[in-house]
Design an enzyme around this catalytic site. Structure first.
Site, PDB file in Angstrom:
ATOM      1  N   CYS A   1      18.116 -26.068 103.233  1.00 17.58           N
ATOM      2  CA  CYS A   1      17.850 -25.419 101.937  1.00 17.58           C
ATOM      3  C   CYS A   1      18.657 -26.018 100.786  1.00 17.58           C
ATOM      4  O   CYS A   1      18.116 -26.286  99.706  1.00 17.58           O
ATOM      5  CB  CYS A   1      18.141 -23.926 102.052  1.00 17.58           C
ATOM      6  SG  CYS A   1      19.640 -23.550 102.975  1.00 17.58           S
TER       7      CYS A   1
ATOM      8  N   HIS B   1      20.697 -20.040  96.276  1.00 13.86           N
ATOM      9  CA  HIS B   1      21.893 -20.878  96.430  1.00 13.86           C
ATOM     10  C   HIS B   1      22.228 -21.545  95.094  1.00 13.86           C
ATOM     11  O   HIS B   1      21.341 -22.084  94.424  1.00 13.86           O
ATOM     12  CB  HIS B   1      21.642 -21.993  97.450  1.00 13.86           C
ATOM     13  CG  HIS B   1      21.523 -21.526  98.874  1.00 13.86           C
ATOM     14  ND1 HIS B   1      21.806 -20.243  99.285  1.00 13.86           N
ATOM     15  CD2 HIS B   1      21.179 -22.218  99.998  1.00 13.86           C
ATOM     16  CE1 HIS B   1      21.628 -20.155 100.599  1.00 13.86           C
ATOM     17  NE2 HIS B   1      21.242 -21.332 101.054  1.00 13.86           N
TER      18      HIS B   1
END
Ligand code: A2P
Length: 340
Positions: free
Chosen positions: A133, A246
């Site tokens: 990710c 994130h």
């Protein structure tokens, strides 16, 4: 238009659920959805295309039994290791969200905005890997910057708990509840090496011989593989007490001086990037802005005070979508374009 039998392995997980949601949103041509999970979830249902699809237990025969043509895997590395070969044997293309196959030479590691043609690499053995990710959102930004001559990248991440799955998100929630009941010190932690509520943990995954963590090594080596260059990269990956999205503080050194305004304009017109960079309005990317979105957000773009070859950026994306499910579905969309 031809429709496909699509399996989602790990259909009840944080990423699996997102995959099904995105398949709906993009109106993916599906004739049959095959949600697969462990025996714990078998018999449950998933809504898709005005129908309820029953969750089945994943077995070696699932793929041949249902005639699966596209299998999206997100149930952990050991599940992919064991079951992806059965999917390939049954004639399906596997798009694997785990790290298990990523660094193998004959497995394409693909971010569609960066290296879409690798999907059709002649060495492809029927499995296409979805990168980590944190890697995905960073290479989406590095790709347009490649024309300035990338020399080195240093990144520190601020990674949300959902990257570790649903139970990890619950652990954060439980610890926060325990904090308000004055019993945080007794709150259990099983998903992370330390308490995550009101804390940050500079360790994601296990430590390797290099003294970097496995997550950090993934960011380094996957970035090099996707960009197709031996770019020096260093990463420090940190878990923070957020649920989704994130953040990354990225420092890039170029061969020559670069202009921050020019970079801002270039990123504005690059695929699936949104520049949010108005410091005077306190406008910059944040997890709450990126959650639920399929674009990667970039801001705080500025030149280094001492070296005009160095640029600093702040990048945020929804790790379950951009960093996992959206990327996997975009790979699948690219793959079906070639199937006639
Ligand atoms: P289940 O819900 O039945 O346990 P997350 O990353 O959010 O923790 O989700 C993990 C996903 O992987 C879930 O869908 C989970 O199914 C699935 N999974 C875990 N172990 C297995 C297994 N042995 N076989 C098939 N699916 C599994």
């Amino acid at each position: 238009m031809r429709k496909f039998v699509v399996a989602v392995v790990g259909a009840t997980g944080a990423v699996g659920e997102e995959m099904i949601e995105i398949l709906k949103e993009v109106d993916f041509p599906i004739s049959e959805l095959v949600p697969l999970a462990s025996s714990r979830s078998a018999g449950g249902t998933v809504e898709f295309g005005e129908k309820e699809w029953t969750v089945s237990e994943l077995t070696e025969d699932s793929f041949s039994e249902f005639g699966v043509e596209i299998a999206l895997f997100s149930a952990g590395g050991s599940i992919s290791e064991k079951y992806a070969p059965y999917a390939v044997e049954a004639g399906a293309v596997v798009i694997d969200n785990t790290s298990h196959f990523r660094m193998e030479k004959d497995i394409p590691l693909v971010v569609p905005e960066v290296n879409p043609d690798d999907i059709f690499d002649w060495r492809n053995r029927g499995i296409i890997a979805n990168p980590n990710c944190s890697t995905i959102q960073m290479v989406q930004v590095l790709k347009p910057l490649q024309k300035y001559g990338l020399e080195r990248v240093d990144v520190s991440t601020y990674q949300a708990t959902s990257g570790a799955g649903k139970e990890a998100m619950e652990e954060l929630g439980n610890q926060m509840k325990d904090f308000f009941e004055f019993k945080l010190d007794k709150s259990p932690h099983e998903q992370f090496p330390h308490q995550i509520a009101l804390n940050v943990i500079p360790q994601i995954d296990k430590f390797m011989e290099s003294d970097y963590t496995k997550e950090e090594e993934k960011m380094i080596f996957e970035t090099q593989k996707i960009l197709g260059m031996d770019l020096p990269v260093s990463a420090t990956c940190v878990r923070v007490p957020t649920l989704r999205g994130h953040g990354e503080s990225v420092t890039v050194r170029f061969a020559d001086e670069v202009d921050a305004d020019e970079v801002r304009e270039l990123l504005r017109v690059s695929p699936n990037l949104i520049v949010v960079d108005e410091p005077e309005e306190s406008a910059y990317p944040m997890p709450v802005v990126a959650t639920g979105k399929d674009e990667t957000f970039v801001g705080r773009i500025r030149s280094d005070l001492y070296d005009k070859r160095i640029l600093h950026l702040w990048i945020v994306a929804d790790n379950l979508r951009v960093g996992a499910a959206t990327n996997a579905v975009r790979i699948a969309q690219k793959w079906i374009e070639e199937q006639v």
